[in-house]
Design an enzyme around this catalytic site. Structure first.
Site, mmCIF file in Angstrom:
data_model
loop_
_atom_site.group_PDB
_atom_site.id
_atom_site.type_symbol
_atom_site.label_atom_id
_atom_site.label_comp_id
_atom_site.label_asym_id
_atom_site.label_seq_id
_atom_site.Cartn_x
_atom_site.Cartn_y
_atom_site.Cartn_z
ATOM 1 N N HIS A 1 0.819 -1.222 0.000
ATOM 2 C CA HIS A 1 0.000 0.000 0.000
ATOM 3 C C HIS A 1 0.843 1.259 0.000
ATOM 4 C CE1 HIS A 1 -4.119 -1.676 0.911
ATOM 5 N NE2 HIS A 1 -3.351 -2.741 1.058
ATOM 6 N N ASP B 1 3.752 9.450 -1.002
ATOM 7 C CA ASP B 1 2.577 8.673 -0.598
ATOM 8 C C ASP B 1 2.337 7.574 -1.615
ATOM 9 O OD1 ASP B 1 0.343 8.033 0.916
ATOM 10 O OD2 ASP B 1 -0.247 10.130 1.126
HETATM 11 O O1 F6P Z 1 -1.076 3.457 4.595
HETATM 12 C C1 F6P Z 1 -0.543 2.375 5.251
HETATM 13 C C2 F6P Z 1 -1.289 2.028 6.516
HETATM 14 O O2 F6P Z 1 -0.690 0.934 7.141
HETATM 15 C C3 F6P Z 1 -2.744 1.700 6.286
HETATM 16 O O3 F6P Z 1 -2.952 0.388 5.892
HETATM 17 C C4 F6P Z 1 -3.315 2.041 7.625
HETATM 18 O O4 F6P Z 1 -4.681 2.287 7.557
HETATM 19 C C5 F6P Z 1 -2.548 3.285 8.001
HETATM 20 O O5 F6P Z 1 -1.278 3.121 7.416
HETATM 21 C C6 F6P Z 1 -2.537 3.530 9.507
HETATM 22 O O6 F6P Z 1 -1.514 2.854 10.111
HETATM 23 P P1 F6P Z 1 -1.547 2.199 11.557
HETATM 24 O O7 F6P Z 1 -2.268 0.902 11.433
HETATM 25 O O8 F6P Z 1 -0.113 2.044 11.893
HETATM 26 O O9 F6P Z 1 -2.258 3.149 12.464
#
Ligand code: F6P
Length: 475
Positions: free
Chosen positions: A158, A366
């Site tokens: 992602h 990003d």
């Molecule tokens: O964008 C990557 C990501 O891991 C997403 O999958 C997730 O929603 C976001 O970052 C938030 O991250 P965390 O789970 O570390 O709060």
């Protein structure tokens, strides 16, 4: 149709009572599970007391099983706070300078991946397809293969993938990035990310096919392709149409007192370029003084990963900057920047997007940035706002109606805000129409189906070649 097993660090177990807070990952996984039986496995988000792992917990909701495990404190620190978020996250976002590597954290990361594989193993049936998400779980396929699972396994990254020069700065990268070669299919957000990963694997001795979409390494074949992640465009547009008439929206609208709304929505993260954006907004007030008193910049920024020191630092930096700029330009009856740290429901955010004349999405780097896509989907086609977008967001490869900026250049951000506020209606409509059409055609259902179709192909192709080879061998 085979059952789909989805694995990600966090699992969004639906709460029939609670508000819809679902983030991009949950929307994506739900799209994948829409037409099939499925299981979603991952961390519960809870830390279990003591040193002993507790068994997985299963919740059944509408033909789907949600299986979660807790992490013990040590694993949480080394795997999540440590290696995933202090090493992989900065390096994959091109910030080698922020990476804090320790072999203890790498050990914790590999250990938790092995634990995921152990816990998941007994739920896997021979016909299942497995789809693993994101940087927390790079070595998971290797661990599952070691436990005898020969299922098709796909991986989707992602977040961005930097060029090999940066990936090679990751100590023992073969154990993590290199372990991606145990998947049948690796998906990235953009072509640029896929090219970077291809170059990395070429350096490790992989042979790429002429069309560059798969490679062979150590006797394994891996498909590698971009799958730009998407949103449920039409659903989101509908949500915004309704939400803009809510009490919440009316209250915000009244509070603006006729001023144009400039909006930023980001998790508090250094990759999002929030301080740079605030500097750009200050430059805008400096250069285009006629707008003073006529705009309000609302920055919605829920805090995240607060245990990680770099996130505490960015919190401090943003708070100080907002205070400085409000002090410098504010008046008794006008606060230039409103900065809020709460998380809002999808509907409330959709209402804010629709009200905003300018959507400011200016990350330093990003993977995709779904805020950019949601902002476009939420607009009123008759009177749309304008998206100001960083050239370093994956979304910039697709959203050609946005004003693209370099987030490192405050003058560029300032000029883009001014251009967005002044843009004639006809041009706003034309830009919006182009982007909306693209997002409606490339929505999250199509994204999920194209990834799964590629996963199926990745298994069929080598077997087809094997069969042809065998045929010739017999003759
Ligand atoms: O964008 C990557 C990501 O891991 C997403 O999958 C997730 O929603 C976001 O970052 C938030 O991250 P965390 O789970 O570390 O709060």
């Amino acid at each position: 149709m085979p059952r789909l097993v989805v694995v990600s660090n966090r699992v969004a177990v639906p709460d029939p009572e609670g508000p819809r807070l679902a983030g991009g990952l949950a929307v994506a996984v739900n799209a994948a599970l829409k037409h099939r039986e499925g299981l979603w496995f991952g961390w519960s988000g809870q830390i279990s007391p003591g040193e002993t792992n507790t068994p997985p917990v299963t919740v059944e909701r509408r033909r789907r099983s949600f299986v979660t495990i807790d992490l013990i404190e040590n694993d949480f620190q080394e795997y999540y706070n440590g290696f995933a978020n202090r090493v992989l996250w900065p390096i994959l976002h091109y910030r080698v300078d922020l990476a804090e590597f320790t072999s203890v954290d790498l050990g914790g990361y590999l250990r938790v991946n092995a634990r995921f594989a152990d816990a998941l193993s007994r739920f896997i049936q021979p016909d299942d397809w497995i789809w693993v998400h994101d940087y927390h779980l790079l070595p998971l396929a290797k661990e599952l293969r070691a436990r005898g699972h020969d299922n098709p396994i796909g991986f989707f990254l992602h977040i961005p993938c930097p060029p090999p020069d940066i990936l090679l700065a990751l100590p023992q990268h073969l154990e993590t990035v290199g372990a991606l070669s145990h998947y049948d299919l690796v998906g990235t957000q953009t072509q640029h990310d896929a090219d970077n990963l291809r170059n990395y694997f070429e350096l490790q001795g992989a042979n790429f096919a002429r069309n560059q979409t798969h490679f062979d390494i150590d006797g394994r074949r891996v498909q590698l392709r971009p799958f730009p992640v998407a949103i449920a465009t039409k659903v989101y547009a509908r949500t915004a149409r309704t939400a803009v008439r809510s009490d919440f929206a009316n209250e915000v609208r009244d509070s603006l007192n006729g001023r144009s709304l400039i909006l930023g929505v980001d998790r508090l993260d250094y990759s999002k370029g929030i301080p740079h954006r605030i500097q750009g907004f200050a430059q805008f007030l400096e250069t285009f003084q006629n707008w003073r008193g006529h705009v309000t910049y609302l920055q919605v920024t829920p805090q995240s990963r607060s245990d990680v020191p770099e996130y505490a630092d960015i919190n401090q930096t943003v708070n100080t900057l907002v205070g400085e700029i409000n002090g410098r330009f504010g008046e008794p009856a006008w606060t230039p920047i409103r900065y809020v740290n709460h998380a809002y429901s999808r509907a409330s955010l959709a209402a804010l997007y629709r009200m905003a004349r300018v959507g400011l999405v200016t990350p330093l780097r990003d993977g995709m940035n779904l805020v950019a896509k949601e902002y476009v989907a939420a607009q009123d086609p008759e009177n749309p706002g304008v998206l100001v977008l960083s050239q370093f967001a994956g979304a910039a490869e697709e959203l050609d109606g946005a004003i693209l900026i370099n987030p490192h250049e405050p003058e560029g951000i300032a000029a883009a805000i001014d251009a967005a506020l002044q843009m004639p209606l006809g041009e706003r409509q034309a830009r919006h129409r182009r982007m909306y059409r693209h997002l409606a055609a490339h929505d999250i259902d199509r994204w999920a189906e194209s990834f799964l179709a590629a996963l199926m192909e990745s298994r069929q192709q080598p077997r087809l070649f094997d069969n042809i080879r065998q045929l010739f061998a017999v003759r």
